[in-house]
Design a protein around this motif. Structure first.
Motif, PDB file in Angstrom:
ATOM      1  N   PHE A 258      33.110  44.145  30.078  1.00 24.33           N
ATOM      2  CA  PHE A 258      33.362  42.706  30.066  1.00 24.33           C
ATOM      3  C   PHE A 258      34.833  42.367  30.342  1.00 24.33           C
ATOM      4  N   VAL A 259      35.612  43.369  30.744  1.00 23.60           N
ATOM      5  CA  VAL A 259      37.027  43.153  31.042  1.00 23.60           C
ATOM      6  C   VAL A 259      37.250  43.388  32.532  1.00 23.60           C
ATOM      7  N   HIS A 260      37.987  42.494  33.171  1.00 25.16           N
ATOM      8  CA  HIS A 260      38.226  42.600  34.607  1.00 25.16           C
ATOM      9  C   HIS A 260      39.715  42.469  34.909  1.00 25.16           C
ATOM     10  N   SER A 261      40.124  43.090  35.995  1.00 26.14           N
ATOM     11  CA  SER A 261      41.548  43.184  36.286  1.00 26.14           C
ATOM     12  C   SER A 261      42.044  42.175  37.309  1.00 26.14           C
ATOM     13  N   SER A 262      41.145  41.448  37.976  1.00 24.09           N
ATOM     14  CA  SER A 262      41.580  40.516  39.020  1.00 24.09           C
ATOM     15  C   SER A 262      40.538  39.423  39.224  1.00 24.09           C
ATOM     16  N   PHE A 263      40.965  38.347  39.872  1.00 23.87           N
ATOM     17  CA  PHE A 263      40.045  37.266  40.213  1.00 23.87           C
ATOM     18  C   PHE A 263      38.984  37.757  41.189  1.00 23.87           C
TER      19      PHE A 263
ATOM     20  N   LEU B 120      37.199  47.378  48.087  1.00 24.89           N
ATOM     21  CA  LEU B 120      38.530  47.652  48.613  1.00 24.89           C
ATOM     22  C   LEU B 120      39.432  46.434  48.472  1.00 24.89           C
ATOM     23  N   PHE B 121      38.824  45.252  48.297  1.00 19.96           N
ATOM     24  CA  PHE B 121      39.588  44.007  48.190  1.00 19.96           C
ATOM     25  C   PHE B 121      39.720  43.527  46.756  1.00 19.96           C
ATOM     26  N   TYR B 122      39.314  44.351  45.791  1.00 21.87           N
ATOM     27  CA  TYR B 122      39.330  43.917  44.403  1.00 21.87           C
ATOM     28  C   TYR B 122      40.733  43.838  43.812  1.00 21.87           C
ATOM     29  N   GLY B 123      41.730  44.241  44.568  1.00 21.38           N
ATOM     30  CA  GLY B 123      43.100  44.105  44.086  1.00 21.38           C
ATOM     31  C   GLY B 123      43.662  42.714  44.305  1.00 21.38           C
ATOM     32  N   ILE B 124      42.944  41.875  45.077  1.00 21.78           N
ATOM     33  CA  ILE B 124      43.426  40.519  45.360  1.00 21.78           C
ATOM     34  C   ILE B 124      43.361  39.669  44.091  1.00 21.78           C
ATOM     35  N   GLY B 125      44.471  39.024  43.784  1.00 20.30           N
ATOM     36  CA  GLY B 125      44.511  38.180  42.589  1.00 20.30           C
ATOM     37  C   GLY B 125      44.576  38.972  41.307  1.00 20.30           C
ATOM     38  N   SER B 126      45.262  40.126  41.341  1.00 18.58           N
ATOM     39  CA  SER B 126      45.325  40.989  40.155  1.00 18.58           C
ATOM     40  C   SER B 126      46.131  40.339  39.032  1.00 18.58           C
TER      41      SER B 126
ATOM     42  N   GLY C  55      51.490  48.984  32.674  1.00 21.91           N
ATOM     43  CA  GLY C  55      50.991  50.351  32.601  1.00 21.91           C
ATOM     44  C   GLY C  55      49.961  50.673  33.649  1.00 21.91           C
ATOM     45  N   GLY C  56      49.384  49.632  34.262  1.00 25.65           N
ATOM     46  CA  GLY C  56      48.412  49.862  35.327  1.00 25.65           C
ATOM     47  C   GLY C  56      46.984  49.922  34.803  1.00 25.65           C
ATOM     48  N   VAL C  57      46.054  49.779  35.717  1.00 22.63           N
ATOM     49  CA  VAL C  57      44.640  49.804  35.387  1.00 22.63           C
ATOM     50  C   VAL C  57      43.883  50.196  36.639  1.00 22.63           C
ATOM     51  N   THR C  58      42.665  50.688  36.460  1.00 26.33           N
ATOM     52  CA  THR C  58      41.846  51.037  37.619  1.00 26.33           C
ATOM     53  C   THR C  58      40.419  50.558  37.401  1.00 26.33           C
ATOM     54  N   ASN C  59      39.725  50.337  38.513  1.00 24.81           N
ATOM     55  CA  ASN C  59      38.314  49.982  38.438  1.00 24.81           C
ATOM     56  C   ASN C  59      37.463  51.239  38.383  1.00 24.81           C
ATOM     57  N   LEU C  60      36.220  51.078  38.005  1.00 24.70           N
ATOM     58  CA  LEU C  60      35.308  52.212  37.944  1.00 24.70           C
ATOM     59  C   LEU C  60      35.192  52.871  39.306  1.00 24.70           C
ATOM     60  N   GLY C  61      35.321  54.212  39.349  1.00 22.74           N
ATOM     61  CA  GLY C  61      35.263  54.947  40.605  1.00 22.74           C
ATOM     62  C   GLY C  61      33.869  54.973  41.198  1.00 22.74           C
ATOM     63  N   TYR C  62      33.789  55.417  42.445  1.00 23.03           N
ATOM     64  CA  TYR C  62      32.514  55.413  43.153  1.00 23.03           C
ATOM     65  C   TYR C  62      31.494  56.365  42.531  1.00 23.03           C
ATOM     66  N   TRP C  63      31.947  57.454  41.895  1.00 20.73           N
ATOM     67  CA  TRP C  63      30.994  58.355  41.236  1.00 20.73           C
ATOM     68  C   TRP C  63      30.264  57.621  40.118  1.00 20.73           C
TER      69      TRP C  63
END
Length: 230
Positions: free
Chosen positions: A84-89, A193-199, A204-212
């Protein structure tokens, strides 16, 4: 490609889909408030999956100190919370758009309880795969990508050739088109690939769930729908 509707109508209201969208939006609004106050980094570190910390806690609990199971328990609690937590618009808008278009039909087929179970279980399973595949990752993994992938997998198993009303944006022109559902299976992974828009500003940084992890969610959804069909 922007999905709009699959044109399946039913008297059954997709209540769980409404609630999931509402909860995600409410928490994202809370994230925006924390972003302004500079507290978002601590929030994400508490709610996100951190594979390295999880693996260290499990190792300590098994080999050194049984009290470390308390830490393991909290890190496991983070698995469903991180959905339920997201890193960008762009991430939350993309996820919730796919949830709305494909989720409401899957909910009507599976029923509310199985639908909610699929969403949560597939999201947790995807997070566990992420921990296994990237054991040294030291930044939080957040987002409902794995759960949404399971909804997409279930939908594709049931309706691979259904035409989805969509909009094809070409610079400033938006063209209405009908696109076979199975093409969104590929577009789902490309659009991230565009999920970094509006971060958001997460220290400390964050990442989205990987493709695996997302592939695991996709397979989980498809497998459940296949069981239901049988």
């Amino acid at each position: 490609m922007i999905p709009i509707s699959d044109n399946f109508y039913s008297w059954k209201k997709p209540i769980i889909t409404y609630w999931l969208i509402g909860i995600n939006l409410a928490i994202f609004c809370w994230e925006l408030k924390l972003d302004v106050s500079g507290q978002l980094g601590n929030f994400v570190n508490s709610w996100g999956i951190i594979p390295e910390q999880t693996n260290i806690a499990i190792a300590n609990a098994i080999f050194y100190n049984s009290a470390a199971w308390i830490v393991v328990f909290w890190r496991l609690i983070a698995l469903p919370l991180s959905l339920f937590v997201h890193s960008s618009f762009s991430q939350i808008l993309g996820n919730l758009l796919f949830l709305w278009v494909f989720g409401k039909t899957v909910e009507r087929i599976l029923g509310q309880q199985r639908y909610l179970l699929l969403y949560l279980a597939a999201g947790v399973f995807a997070g566990m795969i992420q921990i296994f595949m990237e054991p040294k990752l030291s930044i939080p993994v957040i987002g409902a990508n794995g759960a949404i992938a399971s909804i997409l997998g279930a939908y594709m198993m049931k309706f691979p050739k259904v035409k989805i009303d969509s909009i094809l944006p070409l610079i400033i022109v938006f063209i209405p088109v009908e696109i076979p559902a199975f093409l969104y299976l590929f577009w789902w992974f490309i659009q991230q690939l565009f999920y970094g828009i509006g971060s958001l500003n997460i220290s400390g940084g964050v990442t989205n769930l990987g493709y695996w992890g997302q592939f695991a969610g996709l397979v989980t959804g498809a497998a459940l729908m296949r069981m239901v069909k049988r």
